[in-house]
Design a protein around this motif. Structure first.
Motif: not given
Length: 167
Positions: A128-129, A121, A137-138, A131-132, A135, A109, A124-125
């Motif tokens: 994110m990767l 942080d 953001e990750a 679950h999504r 993106t 990121w 959390a990235r």
């Protein structure tokens, strides 16, 4: 992209404690590979404790779970270190030392230049990767984004050219 740097986190679960013969080959290369990162073009920062590496930074209750984080000038600089240096020799042997992860183990990121990420942080990235998917953001080397959030041409990165936004 000079206003931004690329942050990365990667995690792994060792097959045995780091002080055992099973992990000796990995541990023996740590100082060398960390020094290689430190002098690589585009290197900005890496997570480390007083020992000079991050393997003794506890991020979970599992003592065999380790974390590595760093910041680089740009995507090409990190890619060059990971895939075009002696670091690749160590990566090629990772299955000897680490479990195969069923979740994302690496996330990238962008951070404002001069900003250093923390482990929370980074974790959390990774979430994110997971679950999504990728993106702005990750993301990963396979699905990269530029600092403005535009998808990049991965093929250019692999060929050693600065990737441009996809049309």
């Amino acid at each position: 992209m000079s206003g931004f740097h690329l942050a990365q986190i990667n995690v792994a679960r060792a097959l045995a404690p780091l002080d055992t013969p099973k992990l000796a080959g990995f541990v023996a290369r740590l100082d060398e590979i960390n020094a290689l990162a430190d002098r690589s073009p585009g290197f900005v920062w890496r997570l480390q404790s007083d020992s000079g590496n991050a393997t003794d930074i506890q991020v979970s209750e599992d003592p065999q779970f380790i974390v590595n984080m760093s910041v680089w000038r740009d995507l090409d600089a990190l890619f060059g270190y990971v895939y075009r240096s002696d670091h690749l020799q160590v990566m090629a042997q990772r299955s000897r030392w680490f479990e195969k992860m069923s979740k994302p183990f690496m996330a990238l990121w962008w951070v404002p230049a001069g900003t250093l990420p923390n482990v929370e942080d980074g974790m959390a990235r990774l979430a994110m990767l997971e679950h999504r998917g990728a993106t702005p953001e990750a993301f990963t080397f396979k699905a990269p984004f530029d600092a403005q959030g535009r998808p990049l041409d991965r093929a250019a990165l692999v060929r050693g050219r600065e990737p441009e936004p996809c049309a």
